[in-house]
Design an enzyme around this catalytic site. Structure first.
Site, PDB file in Angstrom:
ATOM      1  N   CYS A 141       0.969  -1.229  -0.074  1.00 41.24           N
ATOM      2  CA  CYS A 141       0.251   0.269   0.221  1.00 41.24           C
ATOM      3  C   CYS A 141       0.830   1.509   0.215  1.00 41.24           C
ATOM      4  O   CYS A 141       1.628   1.330   1.229  1.00 41.24           O
ATOM      5  CB  CYS A 141      -1.076   0.546   1.215  1.00 41.24           C
ATOM      6  SG  CYS A 141      -2.057   1.450   1.098  1.00 41.24           S
ATOM      7  N   GLU A 201      -4.025   1.318  -5.883  1.00 37.39           N
ATOM      8  CA  GLU A 201      -2.785   0.455  -6.624  1.00 37.39           C
ATOM      9  C   GLU A 201      -2.284   0.552  -7.865  1.00 37.39           C
ATOM     10  O   GLU A 201      -3.855   0.638  -8.721  1.00 37.39           O
ATOM     11  CB  GLU A 201      -2.605  -1.179  -6.159  1.00 37.39           C
ATOM     12  CG  GLU A 201      -1.752  -2.363  -6.198  1.00 37.39           C
ATOM     13  CD  GLU A 201      -0.911  -1.615  -5.734  1.00 37.39           C
ATOM     14  OE1 GLU A 201       0.276  -1.503  -6.165  1.00 37.39           O
ATOM     15  OE2 GLU A 201      -0.560  -1.248  -4.089  1.00 37.39           O
TER      16      GLU A 201
END
Length: 222
Positions: A2, A103
Site C-alpha cells: 500500500c 494500486e
C-alpha cells in the site's frame, strides 16, 4: 503493498465512524497521501484520539530516521518474528484512517492506477503499528506502518498484496493498550470481504505525490 491512499471524508463523518470525542482543528481532505507524510491515526494509548504520525515506521533502535521511508508496509505473516515489528505488534498498534487506496495494475507494458474503496463509501481503518523514535538531540518522531496481507478476489487481478482493513468489531482488541497475544492479533489480519469493496481505474495524476486534488479519484470514462 500500500503506497498511496486517501482520506477525503467530512471530519464529522470521521468522528462518528470511529466514535471520537473530538477532532483536531483544520482537518483537510487528502486525495493522494504518500509515504513520509503525516497520516491520521488512532494509537492504542487508551485515549481514543486522532493524531498525526509520519508514514514510515522508525524502530526505536534505528540510528537514522531515513529508514522509515523503506518501512511503509509490514507483512502480516511475519510481524511476530521481524525485529523491526515484533515489539510494536504486541504493544504499539494503531488504526490508520482512510476512505480509499491506490494500486497499480499491470496492463502489458503499462501500469494503470486503480482506486479501491468500500462500496459504501464510508471511511475505514487499516491495521497499523507505531513507534516513538528519539534522536540524539532529544527530539522525537511518532511514526507508523500499514500492515498488508494476501489479496482478496477483487484485488488479485490488481496486485499480489493488499492492506489489512479492520472491521469495526476488531477495533477494541487492536486498540487495547495492554500487550496482546500475537496469535490472537494475527487472526484479525485477514483479507477484507471483496463483496463489500469496489475498484476502478483513475487518472495517472496520482502517480505524482505533488498532485493532491479531487481529480485523482475521478473514475476514467469507459
Amino acid at each position: 503493498m500500500c503506497g498511496r491512499f486517501t482520506l477525503t471524508a467530512d471530519p464529522n463523518i470521521i468522528q462518528e465512524a470511529f466514535a471520537l470525542a473530538s477532532m483536531p482543528e483544520g482537518v483537510q481532505p487528502r486525495f493522494n497521501i504518500a509515504p513520509t507524510q503525516p497520516v491520521a491515526v488512532i494509537p492504542n494509548d487508551g485515549k481514543n484520539r486522532l493524531d498525526y504520525f509520519v508514514w514510515g515506521l522508525i524502530p526505536s533502535w534505528a540510528k537514522d530516521p531515513v529508514i522509515g521511508s523503506r518501512m511503509i508496509n509490514a507483512r502480516a505473516e511475519s510481524l511476530a518474528e521481524k525485529p523491526s515489528f515484533r515489539s510494536a505488534f504486541r504493544r504499539r498498534r494503531c488504526l490508520v484512517l482512510a476512505d480509499g487506496f491506490y494500486e497499480w495494475r499491470k496492463d502489458g507494458a503499462r501500469k494503470t492506477p486503480m482506486y479501491i474503496k468500500l462500496a459504501s463509501g464510508r471511511p475505514f481503518a487499516f491495521a497499523g503499528l507505531w513507534e516513538n523514535w528519539f534522536s540524539p538531540d532529544g527530539s522525537n518522531i511518532l511514526s507508523c506502518t500499514i500492515i498488508t496481507t494476501q489479496p482478496n478476489t477483487l484485488m488479485e487481478p490488481i496486485h499480489n498484496r493488499m492492506p489489512v482493513i479492520l472491521p469495526p468489531e476488531a477495533y477494541p482488541v487492536w486498540l487495547s493498550p495492554s500487550e496482546q497475544d500475537p496469535a490472537r492479533l494475527s487472526a484479525l489480519l485477514a483479507p477484507y470481504p471483496p463483496a463489500q469493496m469496489t475498484a476502478f481505474p483513475v487518472s495517472t495524476l496520482v502517480n505524482s505525490p505533488a498532485n493532491d486534488s479531487p481529480g485523482c479519484i475521478i473514475p476514467l470514462a469507459g
